[in-house]
Scaffold this active site. Structure first.
Site, PDB file in Angstrom:
ATOM      1  N   LEU A  98       0.821  -1.203   0.000  1.00  0.00           N
ATOM      2  CA  LEU A  98       0.000   0.000   0.000  1.00  0.00           C
ATOM      3  C   LEU A  98       0.859   1.260   0.000  1.00  0.00           C
ATOM      4  CD1 LEU A  98      -2.858   1.351   0.632  1.00  0.00           C
ATOM      5  CD2 LEU A  98      -2.197   1.161   3.026  1.00  0.00           C
ATOM      6  N   CYS A  99       0.462   2.246  -0.809  1.00  0.00           N
ATOM      7  CA  CYS A  99       1.085   3.577  -0.742  1.00  0.00           C
ATOM      8  C   CYS A  99      -0.025   4.611  -0.883  1.00  0.00           C
ATOM      9  CB  CYS A  99       2.185   3.726  -1.795  1.00  0.00           C
ATOM     10  SG  CYS A  99       1.594   3.792  -3.496  1.00  0.00           S
ATOM     11  N   HIS A 100       0.309   5.810  -1.343  1.00  0.00           N
ATOM     12  CA  HIS A 100      -0.678   6.885  -1.448  1.00  0.00           C
ATOM     13  C   HIS A 100      -1.620   6.694  -2.629  1.00  0.00           C
ATOM     14  CE1 HIS A 100      -1.454  11.528  -1.510  1.00  0.00           C
ATOM     15  NE2 HIS A 100      -2.505  10.845  -1.101  1.00  0.00           N
ATOM     16  N   ILE A 154      -4.015   4.204  -0.684  1.00  0.00           N
ATOM     17  CA  ILE A 154      -4.897   4.549   0.424  1.00  0.00           C
ATOM     18  C   ILE A 154      -5.930   5.587   0.000  1.00  0.00           C
ATOM     19  CG2 ILE A 154      -3.479   6.383   1.452  1.00  0.00           C
ATOM     20  CD1 ILE A 154      -4.211   5.036   4.229  1.00  0.00           C
TER      21      ILE A 154
END
Length: 108
Positions: free
Chosen positions: A65-67, A94
């Protein structure tokens, strides 16, 4: 082999299973403090090469998961090249999670 990306909706269902995948957050600590998902493990992208082989199970499912999904896809492909065949990137990051699954997660 698994698709390199998984949707927020598909991960939401997986996360409720008894043997849910590890959620690996590869953002920076300030981003994690701003918004993160419960039970996620923070290892910033720059630390993945030095920590992956000692802290992650290559046989376990991992959702990265990242931005917005770019860093997580990059880490996913690196992990797969290192033998972590069950790594997948959360498409849209996210931000997608906040928009489609849980609007209480702050957007930034």
């Amino acid at each position: 082999m698994l698709e390199p990306e998984i949707t927020a909706e598909a991960y939401s269902k997986l996360s409720q299973q008894p043997n849910a995948p590890l959620l690996l957050d590869v953002r920076e600590p300030w981003e994690y403090q701003t918004a993160h998902l419960p039970n996620s493990t923070l290892i910033p992208m720059g630390e993945i090469p030095s920590r992956a082989h000692t802290e992650l199970d290559p046989d376990a499912p991992i959702i990265v998961l990242c931005h917005h999904g770019a860093r997580s896809l990059s880490v996913t492909m690196w992990l797969r090249n290192q033998g972590f065949e069950h790594a997948q990137s959360l498409a849209g990051g996210i931000d997608a999670w906040s928009r489609t699954i849980d609007p209480t997660i702050p957007r930034y």
